[in-house]
Design a protein around this motif. Structure first.
Motif, mmCIF file in Angstrom:
data_model
loop_
_atom_site.group_PDB
_atom_site.id
_atom_site.type_symbol
_atom_site.label_atom_id
_atom_site.label_comp_id
_atom_site.label_asym_id
_atom_site.label_seq_id
_atom_site.Cartn_x
_atom_site.Cartn_y
_atom_site.Cartn_z
ATOM 1 N N VAL A 170 0.761 -1.156 0.106
ATOM 2 C CA VAL A 170 0.001 -0.033 0.073
ATOM 3 C C VAL A 170 0.915 1.234 -0.013
ATOM 4 O O VAL A 170 1.687 1.347 0.851
ATOM 5 C CB VAL A 170 -0.831 0.120 1.292
ATOM 6 N N VAL A 171 0.884 2.117 -1.079
ATOM 7 C CA VAL A 171 1.200 3.291 -1.293
ATOM 8 C C VAL A 171 0.533 4.592 -1.251
ATOM 9 O O VAL A 171 -0.267 4.601 -1.896
ATOM 10 C CB VAL A 171 2.254 3.278 -2.526
ATOM 11 N N SER A 172 0.576 5.396 -0.138
ATOM 12 C CA SER A 172 -0.151 6.637 -0.093
ATOM 13 C C SER A 172 0.589 7.641 -0.339
ATOM 14 O O SER A 172 1.502 8.267 0.253
ATOM 15 C CB SER A 172 -0.660 6.707 1.359
ATOM 16 N N ALA A 173 0.513 8.370 -1.587
ATOM 17 C CA ALA A 173 1.079 9.391 -1.961
ATOM 18 C C ALA A 173 0.072 10.509 -2.536
ATOM 19 O O ALA A 173 -0.639 10.931 -1.704
ATOM 20 C CB ALA A 173 2.235 9.107 -3.201
ATOM 21 N N ASP A 174 -0.107 10.745 -3.886
ATOM 22 C CA ASP A 174 -1.210 11.609 -4.196
ATOM 23 C C ASP A 174 -2.490 10.983 -4.150
ATOM 24 O O ASP A 174 -3.635 11.468 -4.127
ATOM 25 C CB ASP A 174 -0.929 12.241 -5.710
ATOM 26 N N ILE A 175 -2.466 9.658 -4.493
ATOM 27 C CA ILE A 175 -3.541 8.624 -4.145
ATOM 28 C C ILE A 175 -2.867 7.700 -3.724
ATOM 29 O O ILE A 175 -1.998 7.224 -3.377
ATOM 30 C CB ILE A 175 -4.150 8.420 -5.482
ATOM 31 N N GLY A 219 -2.520 -4.052 -12.520
ATOM 32 C CA GLY A 219 -1.308 -4.236 -11.556
ATOM 33 C C GLY A 219 -1.300 -3.612 -10.195
ATOM 34 O O GLY A 219 -0.705 -3.890 -9.336
ATOM 35 N N ILE A 220 -2.224 -2.616 -10.222
ATOM 36 C CA ILE A 220 -2.488 -1.623 -8.915
ATOM 37 C C ILE A 220 -3.964 -1.322 -8.823
ATOM 38 O O ILE A 220 -4.531 -1.532 -9.891
ATOM 39 C CB ILE A 220 -1.587 -0.458 -8.690
ATOM 40 N N LEU A 221 -4.472 -0.944 -7.657
ATOM 41 C CA LEU A 221 -5.651 -0.508 -7.494
ATOM 42 C C LEU A 221 -5.459 0.990 -6.917
ATOM 43 O O LEU A 221 -4.973 1.178 -6.034
ATOM 44 C CB LEU A 221 -6.506 -1.371 -6.405
ATOM 45 N N ALA A 222 -6.423 1.900 -7.722
ATOM 46 C CA ALA A 222 -6.160 3.309 -7.269
ATOM 47 C C ALA A 222 -7.338 3.453 -6.028
ATOM 48 O O ALA A 222 -8.475 3.953 -6.500
ATOM 49 C CB ALA A 222 -6.412 4.160 -8.707
ATOM 50 N N TYR A 223 -7.087 2.885 -5.226
ATOM 51 C CA TYR A 223 -8.326 2.710 -4.352
ATOM 52 C C TYR A 223 -9.039 3.795 -3.752
ATOM 53 O O TYR A 223 -10.131 3.644 -3.618
ATOM 54 C CB TYR A 223 -7.485 2.147 -2.801
ATOM 55 N N ASP A 224 -8.597 4.912 -3.402
ATOM 56 C CA ASP A 224 -9.211 6.122 -3.160
ATOM 57 C C ASP A 224 -9.774 6.765 -4.335
ATOM 58 O O ASP A 224 -10.820 7.046 -4.405
ATOM 59 C CB ASP A 224 -8.558 7.150 -2.137
ATOM 60 N N TRP A 225 -8.975 7.103 -5.215
ATOM 61 C CA TRP A 225 -9.434 7.855 -6.387
ATOM 62 C C TRP A 225 -10.425 7.306 -7.081
ATOM 63 O O TRP A 225 -11.264 8.078 -7.727
ATOM 64 C CB TRP A 225 -8.177 8.056 -7.344
ATOM 65 N N GLU A 226 -10.595 5.815 -7.491
ATOM 66 C CA GLU A 226 -11.587 5.324 -7.965
ATOM 67 C C GLU A 226 -12.279 4.428 -7.213
ATOM 68 O O GLU A 226 -13.023 3.400 -7.693
ATOM 69 C CB GLU A 226 -10.900 4.699 -9.284
ATOM 70 N N GLY A 227 -12.268 4.722 -5.908
ATOM 71 C CA GLY A 227 -13.020 3.740 -5.075
ATOM 72 C C GLY A 227 -13.629 4.610 -3.958
ATOM 73 O O GLY A 227 -14.745 4.791 -4.050
#
Length: 304
Positions: free
Chosen positions: A42-47, A82-90
């Motif tokens: 889990v990487v929290s940066a801009d998203i 490959g990843i989930l844009a979890y907050d941006w598209e969730g």
């Protein structure tokens, strides 16, 4: 001291009410899973980006009962498989839905991994089918109409959503419990700048490679080219895309819309001249930002 305890009690109560329900999709055996040392990232940066998902789950956001419409939408974030844009598209969309009286359920689905899975092309669909079945099983508890449960997917999440919408009857794993006996058919679906086809020249190469491997057979390509899988039973669909999308060409949405019309499936499509790829809520452009108003209006129209 009493004042401190009172304040702590109030804060704890507020925190408790703010918590969302998180449920594992597979409380017993996760199908196509291999025990390895691979770890979820889990990487929290801009998203917030999540990679190498090991424990698929749903995160449930419910509206206040006073405004609840009974409608629910499962949300499949994108990220090229490959990843989930979890907050941006969730999560951002779950909160928007709640403000309109609609339950929003973010699906943290497994991404294809040769290290920790077998039959990697089946894995996202297994989690997607299980997710909608789980929500149906909880409909009464969550104040949801079991016949008014839909989906939205973005980019590769749009491919997964369109796969669920066209392959909902496909048996991709052995049934484990009563949940697996429930229908996996969405009652409606929304596809935002979706990957639809796995064929040249309009596919998204990264999504295709991650899901199907380097050199998939033509049979496999056709099976997961969802414009070829539309039938009269495909759920009503809302599509949104930008013409200048250079990552996932707008032809993906056009192909799916054409197939829907051919099979007389109710469809609505909005093509914006600009927006690129991955615009999510579209708040960077006042014109593009109107797409969610159109979408929410369409969702409400399904209740009439």
């Amino acid at each position: 001291m009493k004042s401190f305890i009172f304040l702590f009690t109030i804060l704890f109560s507020m925190t408790s009410f703010a918590q969302n329900t998180i449920l594992p999709l597979w409380p017993n055996n996760i199908p196509n899973s291999i025990k390895t040392d691979e770890k979820e990232e889990v990487v929290s940066a801009d998203i917030v980006r999540i990679a190498k998902v090991q424990l698929p789950q749903i995160e449930v956001y419910l509206p206040a009962k006073k405004i609840a419409t009974g409608q629910a939408v499962l949300i499949f974030p994108g990220g090229g498989y490959g990843i989930l844009a979890y907050d941006w598209e969730g999560m951002d969309f779950a909160k928007l839905l709640n403000s309109k009286g609609i339950a929003g359920i973010v699906v943290k689905y497994r991404l294809p991994s040769l290290k920790s899975q077998t039959e990697i092309h089946k894995v996202p669909l297994q989690d997607a089918q299980r997710a909608i079945r789980t929500v149906r099983s909880k409909a009464a508890e969550w104040n949801i109409d079991p016949n008014n449960i839909g989906i939205i997917g973005f980019s590769a999440g749009g491919h997964l959503a369109s796969t669920l919408g066209t392959h909902y009857n496909e048996e991709v794993n052995a049934k484990q419990d009563a949940i697996d006996q429930m229908s996996a058919r969405p009652d409606f679906m929304t596809l935002a700048y979706p990957v639809i086809t796995m064929g040249a020249p309009n596919t998204h190469g990264g999504s295709r490679k991650n899901l199907l491997g380097e050199n998939p057979s033509q049979k496999m390509v056709d099976h997961f080219s969802n414009e070829l899988q539309v039938t009269a039973d495909t759920p009503p669909t809302f599509l949104v895309h930008a013409t200048d999308d250079t990552a996932v060409p707008v032809e993906n949405s056009l192909l799916f819309y054409t197939a829907l019309i051919k099979h007389k499936v109710a469809a609505e499509m909005h093509i914006y001249p600009t927006g690129g790829h991955g615009f999510a809520l579209g708040l960077q452009d006042p014109h593009l930002a109107t797409w969610t108003d159109q979408w929410i209006g369409w969702l409400h129209s399904l209740n009439n």
